[in-house]
Design a protein around this motif. Sequence first.
Motif, PDB file in Angstrom:
ATOM      1  N   PHE A 104       0.792  -1.232   0.000  1.00  0.00           N
ATOM      2  CA  PHE A 104       0.000   0.000   0.000  1.00  0.00           C
ATOM      3  C   PHE A 104       0.825   1.284   0.000  1.00  0.00           C
ATOM      4  CE2 PHE A 104      -3.038  -2.966   2.130  1.00  0.00           C
ATOM      5  CZ  PHE A 104      -3.984  -2.953   1.124  1.00  0.00           C
ATOM      6  N   PHE A 105       2.045   1.221   0.561  1.00  0.00           N
ATOM      7  CA  PHE A 105       2.784   2.475   0.762  1.00  0.00           C
ATOM      8  C   PHE A 105       4.218   2.379   0.290  1.00  0.00           C
ATOM      9  CE2 PHE A 105       0.197   1.635   4.671  1.00  0.00           C
ATOM     10  CZ  PHE A 105      -0.821   2.528   4.409  1.00  0.00           C
ATOM     11  N   GLU A 106       4.768   3.543  -0.036  1.00  0.00           N
ATOM     12  CA  GLU A 106       6.216   3.641  -0.108  1.00  0.00           C
ATOM     13  C   GLU A 106       6.691   3.836   1.325  1.00  0.00           C
ATOM     14  OE1 GLU A 106       8.484   6.563  -2.573  1.00  0.00           O
ATOM     15  OE2 GLU A 106       7.089   5.664  -4.048  1.00  0.00           O
ATOM     16  N   ILE A 107       7.567   2.967   1.789  1.00  0.00           N
ATOM     17  CA  ILE A 107       7.896   2.976   3.214  1.00  0.00           C
ATOM     18  C   ILE A 107       8.743   4.204   3.569  1.00  0.00           C
ATOM     19  CG2 ILE A 107       8.988   1.658   5.092  1.00  0.00           C
ATOM     20  CD1 ILE A 107       6.591   0.225   3.767  1.00  0.00           C
ATOM     21  N   ASP A 108       8.324   4.883   4.613  1.00  0.00           N
ATOM     22  CA  ASP A 108       9.108   5.993   5.146  1.00  0.00           C
ATOM     23  C   ASP A 108       9.910   5.451   6.343  1.00  0.00           C
ATOM     24  OD1 ASP A 108      10.016   8.174   6.582  1.00  0.00           O
ATOM     25  OD2 ASP A 108       8.245   9.398   6.151  1.00  0.00           O
ATOM     26  N   LYS A 109      11.217   5.630   6.304  1.00  0.00           N
ATOM     27  CA  LYS A 109      12.068   5.045   7.365  1.00  0.00           C
ATOM     28  C   LYS A 109      11.655   5.490   8.761  1.00  0.00           C
ATOM     29  CE  LYS A 109      16.313   3.924   4.981  1.00  0.00           C
ATOM     30  NZ  LYS A 109      17.081   4.714   4.025  1.00  0.00           N
ATOM     31  N   LYS A 110      11.038   6.651   8.856  1.00  0.00           N
ATOM     32  CA  LYS A 110      10.642   7.174  10.175  1.00  0.00           C
ATOM     33  C   LYS A 110       9.594   6.282  10.859  1.00  0.00           C
ATOM     34  CE  LYS A 110      10.362  11.939   8.959  1.00  0.00           C
ATOM     35  NZ  LYS A 110      10.118  12.002   7.671  1.00  0.00           N
ATOM     36  N   TRP A 111       8.851   5.514  10.038  1.00  0.00           N
ATOM     37  CA  TRP A 111       7.819   4.643  10.634  1.00  0.00           C
ATOM     38  C   TRP A 111       8.430   3.421  11.302  1.00  0.00           C
ATOM     39  CZ3 TRP A 111       4.562   3.615   5.584  1.00  0.00           C
ATOM     40  CH2 TRP A 111       4.097   4.827   5.079  1.00  0.00           C
ATOM     41  N   ILE A 112       9.661   3.084  10.914  1.00  0.00           N
ATOM     42  CA  ILE A 112      10.219   1.777  11.270  1.00  0.00           C
ATOM     43  C   ILE A 112      11.248   1.920  12.391  1.00  0.00           C
ATOM     44  CG2 ILE A 112      11.344  -0.327  10.370  1.00  0.00           C
ATOM     45  CD1 ILE A 112       8.796   0.484   8.788  1.00  0.00           C
ATOM     46  N   ALA A 113      10.983   1.231  13.529  1.00  0.00           N
ATOM     47  CA  ALA A 113      11.966   1.234  14.618  1.00  0.00           C
ATOM     48  C   ALA A 113      13.061   0.223  14.316  1.00  0.00           C
ATOM     49  CB  ALA A 113      11.281   0.885  15.931  1.00  0.00           C
ATOM     50  N   LYS A 114      12.685  -0.918  13.734  1.00  0.00           N
ATOM     51  CA  LYS A 114      13.662  -1.988  13.504  1.00  0.00           C
ATOM     52  C   LYS A 114      13.141  -2.909  12.402  1.00  0.00           C
ATOM     53  CE  LYS A 114      17.455  -4.160  14.838  1.00  0.00           C
ATOM     54  NZ  LYS A 114      17.787  -4.605  13.487  1.00  0.00           N
ATOM     55  N   GLU A 115      14.083  -3.352  11.570  1.00  0.00           N
ATOM     56  CA  GLU A 115      13.751  -4.327  10.537  1.00  0.00           C
ATOM     57  C   GLU A 115      14.340  -5.660  10.992  1.00  0.00           C
ATOM     58  OE1 GLU A 115      14.816  -2.583   6.773  1.00  0.00           O
ATOM     59  OE2 GLU A 115      14.566  -4.528   5.782  1.00  0.00           O
ATOM     60  N   VAL A 116      13.580  -6.747  10.869  1.00  0.00           N
ATOM     61  CA  VAL A 116      14.127  -8.048  11.303  1.00  0.00           C
ATOM     62  C   VAL A 116      14.100  -9.037  10.139  1.00  0.00           C
ATOM     63  CG1 VAL A 116      13.456  -7.739  13.728  1.00  0.00           C
ATOM     64  CG2 VAL A 116      11.875  -8.874  12.154  1.00  0.00           C
ATOM     65  N   VAL A 117      14.891 -10.124  10.275  1.00  0.00           N
ATOM     66  CA  VAL A 117      14.974 -11.083   9.166  1.00  0.00           C
ATOM     67  C   VAL A 117      14.145 -12.341   9.425  1.00  0.00           C
ATOM     68  CG1 VAL A 117      17.270 -10.317   8.447  1.00  0.00           C
ATOM     69  CG2 VAL A 117      17.079 -12.166  10.117  1.00  0.00           C
TER      70      VAL A 117
END
Length: 391
Positions: free
Chosen positions: A57-70
């Motif tokens: 739905f969105f182009e991800i804005d880094k500000k929304w993300i606290a952490k990315e996990v694998v």
Amino acid sequence: MNYDYDVVVVGAGPAGSMSAKTCAENGLKVLLIEKRQEIGTPVRCAEGVSKESLEQFFEIDKKWIAKEVVGAIIYTPDGTTVRLSEGMAGNEVGYVLERKIFDRAIARMASKSGAEVVVKTTAVSMRREKDGVVLGLRRLGEYYEVKSRIVIGADGIESRVGKWGGIDTTIKISEIESCIQYLMSDISFDPDYTHFWIGRKFAPGGYVWLFPKGDGIANVGLGVLPTQTKESAKVWLDRFVEEHYPEGEIIEVVAGGVPVTGPIETAVADNIMLVGDAARHADPITGGGIANALKGGYFAGDVASKAVKARDYSKNFLKRYDELWKNDFGKTLYRNKILQKKFLKLDDETFNKLAKSIGNYDLSEISVKKLVVELIKHNPKLMWDLKDLFL
Ligand SMILES: Cc1cc2nc3c(=O)[nH]c(=O)nc-3n(C[C@H](O)[C@H](O)[C@H](O)COP(=O)(O)OP(=O)(O)OC[C@H]3O[C@@H](n4cnc5c(N)ncnc54)[C@H](O)[C@@H]3O)c2cc1C
């Protein structure tokens, strides 16, 4: 009847903002109301969501993300671990959000698309009039009414719009997962994974989660079903924290309920649609609801827009929304409700055994189908009756 709006959306969580955004993008006159003074706070969520459910739905804005996990690591009571890749781990694994920022961002998108957004405004009553709905609102002590062709109830677990509209969304106490979470700092864990502890030893009828938010900082929480334990969620969490993270500092506390009812029969009535937790769209096993709130919000907004173009706000027309969610994530809700009932009967020894039977596989390589085949092969008595749900 003269309408003030085509659509009024009650509640500016992910489901409501997504509905309002979709309606506004389709040119409708939309009002989005939120009872809190700030959208996105206080956060009642562990903030985990799959990458796919946002990226569609969105182009991800880094500000929304606290952490990315694998991926995810699952721990059973005897300490057996199963490591799942992000793709296999479900709708709550991939990103750990900052919902304070994310929820606001979607509401802002709705506003930019033309929706009128008001906060500190509570829907307090609703009545149907010829071919429309009159919604009573209270804002800063003042009562007023607005008229709308359609009302979308995105008012969360405590939804009143459903009841006002005559939609059966009754939840039994036995179907509300009681959750509590601490934002903890100064603890040590693998920050590239989300972590889950399953089994009665940790959380009867639920599980413990640890969702990383940065270095040494994480949402640590759990949900329990009141039918499975007499002790409160807090007692269980304090016991877990004492044992696993006694060194940590608790810097925020969150408590809330998650409906784990499984799919309701219909989320529509004449002029009314329900989305997100109001429509009981949270997953019965994981309790996760952000992904379905977004998708359901999109489906509801799309059908509402078509209804306004067709000038038909009847239940019969709005049922198209039921068809969309049922044929999409409704299938998983249905399947996971059956699985949830099965899981509630399992003891800790069985969780250990199931985990051991797949522990030797590299689960980043294996497909869900192959995984289920292996589980059935090693645990035929336990898993056989579930095979049709997966294969
Ligand atoms: C402890 C906890 C942890 C969770 N962790 C996760 C997770 O990691 N991942 C995940 O996917 N899901 C998680 N969930 C579930 C997730 O938070 C919800 O499924 C999701 O927020 C549903 O979105 P929504 O828009 O339907 O409802 P909500 O986000 O609850 O938004 C509803 C909004 O409606 C407003 N409102 C209510 N009544 C009115 C009214 N009468 N008038 C005006 N406004 C009103 C409320 O103030 C609220 O802002 C968790 C839930 C809990 C309790």
